[in-house]
Scaffold this active site. Sequence first.
Site, PDB file in Angstrom:
ATOM      1  N   ASP A 126       0.831  -1.207   0.000  1.00 28.55           N
ATOM      2  CA  ASP A 126       0.000   0.000   0.000  1.00 28.55           C
ATOM      3  C   ASP A 126       0.870   1.263   0.000  1.00 28.55           C
ATOM      4  O   ASP A 126       0.547   2.261  -0.651  1.00 28.55           O
ATOM      5  CB  ASP A 126      -0.934   0.002   1.226  1.00 28.55           C
ATOM      6  CG  ASP A 126      -1.854  -1.204   1.231  1.00 28.55           C
ATOM      7  OD1 ASP A 126      -2.324  -1.594   0.151  1.00 28.55           O
ATOM      8  OD2 ASP A 126      -2.068  -1.788   2.314  1.00 28.55           O
ATOM      9  N   HIS A 161      -5.599  -3.651   5.564  1.00 27.32           N
ATOM     10  CA  HIS A 161      -5.214  -3.915   4.174  1.00 27.32           C
ATOM     11  C   HIS A 161      -6.399  -4.482   3.396  1.00 27.32           C
ATOM     12  O   HIS A 161      -6.426  -5.639   3.005  1.00 27.32           O
ATOM     13  CB  HIS A 161      -4.006  -4.870   4.124  1.00 27.32           C
ATOM     14  CG  HIS A 161      -3.628  -5.219   2.707  1.00 27.32           C
ATOM     15  ND1 HIS A 161      -3.091  -4.311   1.823  1.00 27.32           N
ATOM     16  CD2 HIS A 161      -3.765  -6.371   2.002  1.00 27.32           C
ATOM     17  CE1 HIS A 161      -2.896  -4.882   0.663  1.00 27.32           C
ATOM     18  NE2 HIS A 161      -3.303  -6.138   0.732  1.00 27.32           N
TER      19      HIS A 161
HETATM   20  N1  LIG Z   1      -0.425  -8.425   1.860  1.00 25.28           N
HETATM   21  C1  LIG Z   1      -0.513  -8.028   0.613  1.00 25.28           C
HETATM   22  O1  LIG Z   1      -0.331  -6.850   0.319  1.00 25.28           O
HETATM   23  C2  LIG Z   1      -0.776  -9.022  -0.479  1.00 25.28           C
HETATM   24  C3  LIG Z   1      -0.508  -8.687  -1.803  1.00 25.28           C
HETATM   25  C4  LIG Z   1      -0.727  -9.630  -2.788  1.00 25.28           C
HETATM   26  C5  LIG Z   1      -1.247 -10.888  -2.469  1.00 25.28           C
HETATM   27  N2  LIG Z   1      -1.487 -11.181  -1.165  1.00 25.28           N
HETATM   28  C6  LIG Z   1      -1.993 -12.504  -0.779  1.00 25.28           C
HETATM   29  O2  LIG Z   1      -0.921 -13.448  -0.796  1.00 25.28           O
HETATM   30  C7  LIG Z   1      -1.439 -14.771  -0.957  1.00 25.28           C
HETATM   31  C8  LIG Z   1      -0.661 -15.519  -2.030  1.00 25.28           C
HETATM   32  O3  LIG Z   1      -0.834 -14.928  -3.279  1.00 25.28           O
HETATM   33  P1  LIG Z   1      -0.149 -15.556  -4.590  1.00 25.28           P
HETATM   34  O4  LIG Z   1      -0.532 -14.682  -5.732  1.00 25.28           O
HETATM   35  O5  LIG Z   1       1.278 -15.819  -4.341  1.00 25.28           O
HETATM   36  O6  LIG Z   1      -0.940 -16.937  -4.705  1.00 25.28           O
HETATM   37  P2  LIG Z   1      -0.449 -18.273  -5.456  1.00 25.28           P
HETATM   38  O7  LIG Z   1      -1.639 -19.153  -5.573  1.00 25.28           O
HETATM   39  O8  LIG Z   1       0.269 -17.926  -6.695  1.00 25.28           O
HETATM   40  O9  LIG Z   1       0.601 -18.889  -4.456  1.00 25.28           O
HETATM   41  C9  LIG Z   1       0.232 -19.367  -3.202  1.00 25.28           C
HETATM   42  C10 LIG Z   1       1.123 -20.525  -2.846  1.00 25.28           C
HETATM   43  O10 LIG Z   1       0.726 -20.980  -1.559  1.00 25.28           O
HETATM   44  C11 LIG Z   1       0.858 -22.388  -1.578  1.00 25.28           C
HETATM   45  N3  LIG Z   1       0.109 -23.005  -0.502  1.00 25.28           N
HETATM   46  C12 LIG Z   1      -1.187 -23.336  -0.429  1.00 25.28           C
HETATM   47  N4  LIG Z   1      -1.463 -23.942   0.729  1.00 25.28           N
HETATM   48  C13 LIG Z   1      -0.308 -23.977   1.429  1.00 25.28           C
HETATM   49  C14 LIG Z   1       0.062 -24.483   2.700  1.00 25.28           C
HETATM   50  N5  LIG Z   1      -0.822 -25.090   3.496  1.00 25.28           N
HETATM   51  N6  LIG Z   1       1.339 -24.339   3.087  1.00 25.28           N
HETATM   52  C15 LIG Z   1       2.242 -23.731   2.299  1.00 25.28           C
HETATM   53  N7  LIG Z   1       1.953 -23.250   1.077  1.00 25.28           N
HETATM   54  C16 LIG Z   1       0.690 -23.379   0.651  1.00 25.28           C
HETATM   55  C17 LIG Z   1       0.386 -22.807  -2.956  1.00 25.28           C
HETATM   56  O11 LIG Z   1       0.825 -24.116  -3.290  1.00 25.28           O
HETATM   57  C18 LIG Z   1       1.004 -21.720  -3.813  1.00 25.28           C
HETATM   58  O12 LIG Z   1       2.268 -22.099  -4.289  1.00 25.28           O
HETATM   59  C19 LIG Z   1      -2.917 -14.570  -1.289  1.00 25.28           C
HETATM   60  O13 LIG Z   1      -3.690 -14.803  -0.139  1.00 25.28           O
HETATM   61  C20 LIG Z   1      -3.024 -13.112  -1.699  1.00 25.28           C
HETATM   62  O14 LIG Z   1      -4.287 -12.577  -1.505  1.00 25.28           O
HETATM   63  C21 LIG Z   1      -1.272 -10.278  -0.188  1.00 25.28           C
HETATM   64  O1  LIG Z   2      -5.760  -7.332  -4.069  1.00 25.89           O
HETATM   65  C1  LIG Z   2      -5.448  -8.429  -3.622  1.00 25.89           C
HETATM   66  O2  LIG Z   2      -6.262  -9.315  -3.425  1.00 25.89           O
HETATM   67  C2  LIG Z   2      -3.999  -8.720  -3.347  1.00 25.89           C
HETATM   68  C3  LIG Z   2      -3.350  -7.723  -2.476  1.00 25.89           C
HETATM   69  O3  LIG Z   2      -3.967  -7.611  -1.244  1.00 25.89           O
HETATM   70  C4  LIG Z   2      -3.150  -6.389  -3.116  1.00 25.89           C
HETATM   71  O4  LIG Z   2      -3.372  -5.370  -2.454  1.00 25.89           O
HETATM   72  O5  LIG Z   2      -2.728  -6.336  -4.284  1.00 25.89           O
END
Ligand SMILES: NC(=O)c1ccc[n+]([C@@H]2O[C@H](COP(=O)([O-])OP(=O)(O)OC[C@H]3O[C@@H](n4cnc5c(N)ncnc54)[C@H](O)[C@@H]3O)[C@@H](O)[C@H]2O)c1
Ligand SMILES: O=C(O)C[C@H](O)C(=O)O
Length: 389
Positions: free
Chosen positions: A208, A235
């Site tokens: 953010d 967030h």
């Molecule tokens: N905080 C933030 O600003 C922010 C920003 C972007 C995404 N996110 C979040 O991050 C998370 C991951 O996003 P992504 O795009 O990398 O998803 P993705 O699906 O590409 O990757 C997630 C990974 O987690 C793994 N996984 C699933 N269950 C698991 C477990 N029990 N133990 C370990 N690994 C496991 C999957 O196999 C996969 O490789 C999502 O929840 C998304 O919303 C947060």
């Molecule tokens: O938007 C989402 O779901 C992923 C992440 O929290 C973001 O802010 O990009």
Amino acid sequence: MQINDQRSLMTLAHLLVEPKRSRRFKRRLVFKFGDLLISPPFPFSLLFFILEYTHSSIMVKVTVCGAAGGIGQPLSLLLKQSDVITHLSLYDIVNTPGVAADLSHINTKSKVTGHVGAAQLEEAIKDSAIVVIPAGVPRKPGMTRDDLFKINAGIVRDLAVAAAKFAPKAFMCIISNPVNSTVPIVTEVFKQFNVYDPKRIFGVTTLDIVRASTFVSGLIGAEASTLRIPVVGGHSGVTILPLLSQVAGTDKLTKEQIEQVTHRIQFGGDEVVKAKDGAGSATLSMAFAGARFALNVLEASVKGTSNIVECTYVHLDADQAGAKETKAVVGDDVEYFSVPVELGPNGVQKILPIGQINEYEKGLFAAAVPELTGNISKGSAFITEGAKL
Ligand SMILES: NC(=O)c1ccc[n+]([C@@H]2O[C@H](COP(=O)([O-])OP(=O)(O)OC[C@H]3O[C@@H](n4cnc5c(N)ncnc54)[C@H](O)[C@@H]3O)[C@@H](O)[C@H]2O)c1
Ligand SMILES: O=C(O)C[C@H](O)C(=O)O
């Protein structure tokens, strides 16, 4: 060797070139000797102490949980470039041997290990200095972050249980959504294992802040990479609260421009979800933001660098003056909030005040609080009212 011991060793080295630090060092040394004096016989324990410090190398293990994912892979790549990390441990339920083999060919300091599935979680996480969690499902168009709770809450809980058992002193950096709820989940798990320290559990909201500086820089003609805009709250959508009134140059923007850019920061995630059209949410920008946050935690804790400030979603610890000030604005019911935090050797060194907010921002705060408190209770209740761990 634990991270606190490693820091003492580094402090000793610094002492030779930085006499000003000697007082702090002496305090630590007395503490270390104090530990030793209670384990007799003293001359032998002193000898072991000296041998330990002269023959051990500094080990800093970082575990990425969800390391094979869209965020996990580029995040691990960025962490592999660190000269502080000595062991990069990659955990996922799929594909980590391949990712680890690939990264291990890069000629930087850390050794890389890959661990797959629950049976290898202990080995993956044991003795980590930092556990970064981007594990779980991302959004598809039309979903809110709260829609991810059903799947991600259990994933984060299980990873938190492993961390509480095998790396209870780790700095926990939670990326998995909904962050507003997953951070309380980690807190409640750590409480159940009697290893809870509010200074060590962080919701990563750095994306953010990164977005805010990118979006605002163009409007005020500033260099994005040097522009630091405080973004507080939570967030998700309206809980994301950019404090633009605190940024020099924004006074030249019209009310309409402020409202538009505030909305863009709050809903920046949706822009990416829409553009990816079903293929997930932000991964590359998140990897950048997550690496920045984790490396700053290491910089403050392992290297002892002072004055590192990041906004991060933490428990509003009653002992902290900055937390009390925040609660005076948002109300006592808000237990977690992203606030500017000065990072230190033990994680949260100081919660800084959120500072002055204008009337428009007060309106944003009022809109954020009901959603945020609902998200927090939902996360906490998932553990406190769930099955015994
Ligand atoms: N905080 C933030 O600003 C922010 C920003 C972007 C995404 N996110 C979040 O991050 C998370 C991951 O996003 P992504 O795009 O990398 O998803 P993705 O699906 O590409 O990757 C997630 C990974 O987690 C793994 N996984 C699933 N269950 C698991 C477990 N029990 N133990 C370990 N690994 C496991 C999957 O196999 C996969 O490789 C999502 O929840 C998304 O919303 C947060
Ligand atoms: O938007 C989402 O779901 C992923 C992440 O929290 C973001 O802010 O990009």
